[in-house]
Enzyme design. Sequence first.
Site, PDB file in Angstrom:
ATOM      1  N   LYS A 138      43.233  16.801 156.996  1.00 52.65           N
ATOM      2  CA  LYS A 138      42.931  18.162 157.055  1.00 52.65           C
ATOM      3  C   LYS A 138      42.403  18.669 158.618  1.00 52.65           C
ATOM      4  CE  LYS A 138      38.790  19.661 155.697  1.00 52.65           C
ATOM      5  NZ  LYS A 138      37.965  20.659 156.681  1.00 52.65           N
ATOM      6  N   ASN A 139      41.313  17.686 158.898  1.00 50.90           N
ATOM      7  CA  ASN A 139      40.665  18.311 160.307  1.00 50.90           C
ATOM      8  C   ASN A 139      41.554  17.735 161.436  1.00 50.90           C
ATOM      9  OD1 ASN A 139      38.853  18.992 158.510  1.00 50.90           O
ATOM     10  ND2 ASN A 139      37.423  17.624 158.974  1.00 50.90           N
TER      11      ASN A 139
ATOM     12  N   ARG B  59      35.860  28.278 159.145  1.00 54.91           N
ATOM     13  CA  ARG B  59      34.989  28.344 160.454  1.00 54.91           C
ATOM     14  C   ARG B  59      36.036  28.016 161.578  1.00 54.91           C
ATOM     15  NH1 ARG B  59      30.120  28.519 161.184  1.00 54.91           N
ATOM     16  NH2 ARG B  59      30.249  27.412 162.954  1.00 54.91           N
TER      17      ARG B  59
ATOM     18  N   CYS C  12      26.746  28.241 157.531  1.00 57.92           N
ATOM     19  CA  CYS C  12      27.295  27.870 156.249  1.00 57.92           C
ATOM     20  C   CYS C  12      26.187  26.741 155.536  1.00 57.92           C
ATOM     21  CB  CYS C  12      28.731  27.321 156.190  1.00 57.92           C
ATOM     22  SG  CYS C  12      28.518  25.569 156.982  1.00 57.92           S
TER      23      CYS C  12
ATOM     24  N   ARG D 237      25.574  25.918 162.512  1.00 57.10           N
ATOM     25  CA  ARG D 237      26.746  25.632 163.312  1.00 57.10           C
ATOM     26  C   ARG D 237      27.005  26.860 164.123  1.00 57.10           C
ATOM     27  NH1 ARG D 237      30.899  23.858 158.658  1.00 57.10           N
ATOM     28  NH2 ARG D 237      31.708  22.778 160.531  1.00 57.10           N
ATOM     29  N   PRO D 238      26.278  26.807 165.405  1.00 63.01           N
ATOM     30  CA  PRO D 238      26.350  27.876 166.486  1.00 63.01           C
ATOM     31  C   PRO D 238      27.625  27.406 167.169  1.00 63.01           C
ATOM     32  CG  PRO D 238      24.714  26.334 167.259  1.00 63.01           C
ATOM     33  CD  PRO D 238      25.006  25.923 165.781  1.00 63.01           C
TER      34      PRO D 238
ATOM     35  N   ASP E 213      27.857  27.873 170.658  1.00 62.12           N
ATOM     36  CA  ASP E 213      27.378  28.262 171.908  1.00 62.12           C
ATOM     37  C   ASP E 213      28.374  27.012 173.088  1.00 62.12           C
ATOM     38  OD1 ASP E 213      25.895  26.274 170.391  1.00 62.12           O
ATOM     39  OD2 ASP E 213      24.734  25.881 172.297  1.00 62.12           O
TER      40      ASP E 213
ATOM     41  N   ASP F 259      30.548  13.477 157.320  1.00 59.77           N
ATOM     42  CA  ASP F 259      31.512  13.920 156.096  1.00 59.77           C
ATOM     43  C   ASP F 259      31.564  12.785 154.954  1.00 59.77           C
ATOM     44  OD1 ASP F 259      32.068  16.296 157.487  1.00 59.77           O
ATOM     45  OD2 ASP F 259      33.927  15.762 158.220  1.00 59.77           O
TER      46      ASP F 259
ATOM     47  N   ARG G 271      39.000  22.875 149.210  1.00 60.33           N
ATOM     48  CA  ARG G 271      39.230  23.162 150.337  1.00 60.33           C
ATOM     49  C   ARG G 271      39.696  21.830 151.093  1.00 60.33           C
ATOM     50  NH1 ARG G 271      34.495  25.962 153.357  1.00 60.33           N
ATOM     51  NH2 ARG G 271      35.900  25.759 155.020  1.00 60.33           N
TER      52      ARG G 271
HETATM   53  C1  EPZ Z   1      34.180  19.234 162.479  1.00 55.33           C
HETATM   54  O1  EPZ Z   1      33.339  20.421 162.438  1.00 55.33           O
HETATM   55  C2  EPZ Z   1      34.734  19.064 161.315  1.00 55.33           C
HETATM   56  N1  EPZ Z   1      35.693  20.148 160.783  1.00 55.33           N
HETATM   57  C3  EPZ Z   1      33.607  18.914 160.197  1.00 55.33           C
HETATM   58  O2  EPZ Z   1      34.260  18.748 158.740  1.00 55.33           O
HETATM   59  C4  EPZ Z   1      32.735  17.884 160.466  1.00 55.33           C
HETATM   60  O3  EPZ Z   1      31.551  17.460 159.743  1.00 55.33           O
HETATM   61  C5  EPZ Z   1      32.391  17.956 161.986  1.00 55.33           C
HETATM   62  O4  EPZ Z   1      33.060  18.129 162.830  1.00 55.33           O
HETATM   63  C6  EPZ Z   1      31.381  16.459 162.661  1.00 55.33           C
HETATM   64  O5  EPZ Z   1      32.250  15.630 162.404  1.00 55.33           O
HETATM   65  C7  EPZ Z   1      36.849  20.277 161.320  1.00 55.33           C
HETATM   66  O6  EPZ Z   1      37.383  19.536 161.920  1.00 55.33           O
HETATM   67  C8  EPZ Z   1      37.780  21.450 160.850  1.00 55.33           C
HETATM   68  P1  EPZ Z   1      31.001  19.903 165.853  1.00 55.33           P
HETATM   69  P2  EPZ Z   1      32.878  21.125 163.880  1.00 55.33           P
HETATM   70  O7  EPZ Z   1      31.279  21.046 166.442  1.00 55.33           O
HETATM   71  O8  EPZ Z   1      34.009  21.276 164.508  1.00 55.33           O
HETATM   72  C9  EPZ Z   1      26.510  21.511 166.517  1.00 55.33           C
HETATM   73  C10 EPZ Z   1      34.435  18.965 156.560  1.00 55.33           C
HETATM   74  O9  EPZ Z   1      33.780  18.852 155.699  1.00 55.33           O
HETATM   75  N2  EPZ Z   1      27.140  22.543 167.287  1.00 55.33           N
HETATM   76  O10 EPZ Z   1      31.198  18.445 166.068  1.00 55.33           O
HETATM   77  O11 EPZ Z   1      32.363  22.539 163.470  1.00 55.33           O
HETATM   78  C11 EPZ Z   1      26.565  22.073 164.941  1.00 55.33           C
HETATM   79  O12 EPZ Z   1      25.925  23.005 164.552  1.00 55.33           O
HETATM   80  C12 EPZ Z   1      33.848  19.701 157.810  1.00 55.33           C
HETATM   81  O13 EPZ Z   1      35.633  18.730 156.709  1.00 55.33           O
HETATM   82  C13 EPZ Z   1      26.202  23.364 168.208  1.00 55.33           C
HETATM   83  O14 EPZ Z   1      25.091  23.195 168.231  1.00 55.33           O
HETATM   84  O15 EPZ Z   1      31.495  20.034 164.261  1.00 55.33           O
HETATM   85  C14 EPZ Z   1      26.444  20.810 164.180  1.00 55.33           C
HETATM   86  O16 EPZ Z   1      25.468  20.395 164.111  1.00 55.33           O
HETATM   87  C15 EPZ Z   1      32.602  19.952 157.638  1.00 55.33           C
HETATM   88  N3  EPZ Z   1      26.952  24.059 169.080  1.00 55.33           N
HETATM   89  C16 EPZ Z   1      27.153  19.611 165.284  1.00 55.33           C
HETATM   90  O17 EPZ Z   1      27.107  20.247 166.724  1.00 55.33           O
HETATM   91  C17 EPZ Z   1      28.552  24.180 169.024  1.00 55.33           C
HETATM   92  O18 EPZ Z   1      29.038  24.933 170.020  1.00 55.33           O
HETATM   93  C18 EPZ Z   1      28.388  19.035 165.139  1.00 55.33           C
HETATM   94  O19 EPZ Z   1      29.282  20.263 165.108  1.00 55.33           O
HETATM   95  C19 EPZ Z   1      29.164  23.350 168.379  1.00 55.33           C
HETATM   96  C20 EPZ Z   1      28.382  22.332 167.372  1.00 55.33           C
END
Ligand code: EPZ
Length: 418
Positions: free
Chosen positions: A22-23, A93, A117, A122-123, A125, A305, A397
């Site tokens: 999926k991802n 998202r 969520c 999940r910002p 930034d 995950d 999902r």
């Molecule tokens: C991806 O989410 C996956 N989603 C998530 O899978 C997975 O849990 C996550 O990576 C971590 O491995 C998809 O690939 C569609 P991140 P993503 O940006 O891209 C913080 C599932 O269950 N952060 O690496 O949103 C954020 O808040 C999903 O399949 C910032 O602070 O993950 C989090 O605490 C859930 N600022 C951490 O980093 C930003 O701009 C990791 O987020 C971006 C992220």
Amino acid sequence: MDQFIIEGARPLRGSVRVSGSKNAALPILIATLLTDDPCVIDNVPVLLRDIRTTLRLLESLGKKVELRGNSVRVTSKGSLKTQAPYDLVKQMRASVLAAGPLLARFGLVRVPIPGGCAIGLRPIDIHLQGFADMGARRIADHGDIILSAPALKPRRLRFTFPSVGATENLMMAACAVSGLTVIQNAACEPEIEDLGRFLNRLGAHVSGAGTPVVKIRGTLRLKGCRHCVIPDRIEAGTFLLAAAATRGNLRLLGAEGRHLGALIDKMRSGGALIKAIAGGLQISMTGRPRAVAVDTAPYPGFPTDLQAPWMSWMCSAQGRSRVKETVFENRFLHSAELARMGAQIGVGGNNAIITGVAQLHGAPIMASDIRAGAGLLIAALAAHGRTVLQRVYHIDRGYERVEFKLRRVGARIRRVKR
Ligand code: EPZ
């Protein structure tokens, strides 16, 4: 609001085929926005709700989408729109990933800011800082962000955290920008490596995808291609843990062991026997696991995950184990539901301490996100008696035909439509 009714304590035995990731499929489908030529993506888990949402997003932006089996053909039918609808972003998202390709190609994009969520704030930034560093101007307007840049500039970017989504968004943007963009402290997940392969097939020059330094030499004209998505490591890991928790013996066809190193090491420490077989992995487990501590971390660390599925296995461990969640700030909602099944879990900040019990028992419980749902499903499969698992739409999902796959390997599970 479908429910699963599960009669547990039956070992899973037999073979399960792992679906496409999926991802990995989500950003790859969105990356088709980078070209007007046709693209065919194979091994897409097309039954998943998030994939359906992505296809609707592409259509709402002006693409034509055709499904044949688990292949998706994406073609153009005129000019693309540069505004992602809030209706879709709030459902998923990852829709925010459309910002990179659209901004780079058209110099303008409007995306709703995705809210928090169940697992955290999940910002975005890091995404926005990357676009700003490449020369984009940003205006906030009624919950949307408008990004404009007549021409993004290739730059050397350094992320403050290896965000998966930011790495994907900026990689896609950089592919449509002439010159060399370098992303430092990039995420290293296998899904990023797969996106890099897809972008190269489109005609970009991406190197280092899957390492902390990704180099992208973009070009103004990208072409169509055909690409096969990697197997879903999180689905595979969920089935490994389900087999271990039910003390079963399962072959996972299509599972890629090298993407699951951290999980397999920890599972072996817990007493599971896992070996590579032709075209996949085999697991067998007897008895209660040993208590093993895990800290989640970005890849190649232990995947966040799989934290909830892991915790469900540790609920029946001999002794006391610890889980530390370092990626998301609020990813223990499943622990209160597990407690309803007899688990003994204490949560303090980002640590959970699990005191193993001999046996979980069935109870009415509720999923709060995809992976929490998967963890609760594992607990229900392992527990004595009947569990009614509500809010199955979260599981839908991320897990294709999960009840069919489980029934074929001996689970007693049925879906009740409500
Ligand atoms: C991806 O989410 C996956 N989603 C998530 O899978 C997975 O849990 C996550 O990576 C971590 O491995 C998809 O690939 C569609 P991140 P993503 O940006 O891209 C913080 C599932 O269950 N952060 O690496 O949103 C954020 O808040 C999903 O399949 C910032 O602070 O993950 C989090 O605490 C859930 N600022 C951490 O980093 C930003 O701009 C990791 O987020 C971006 C992220």
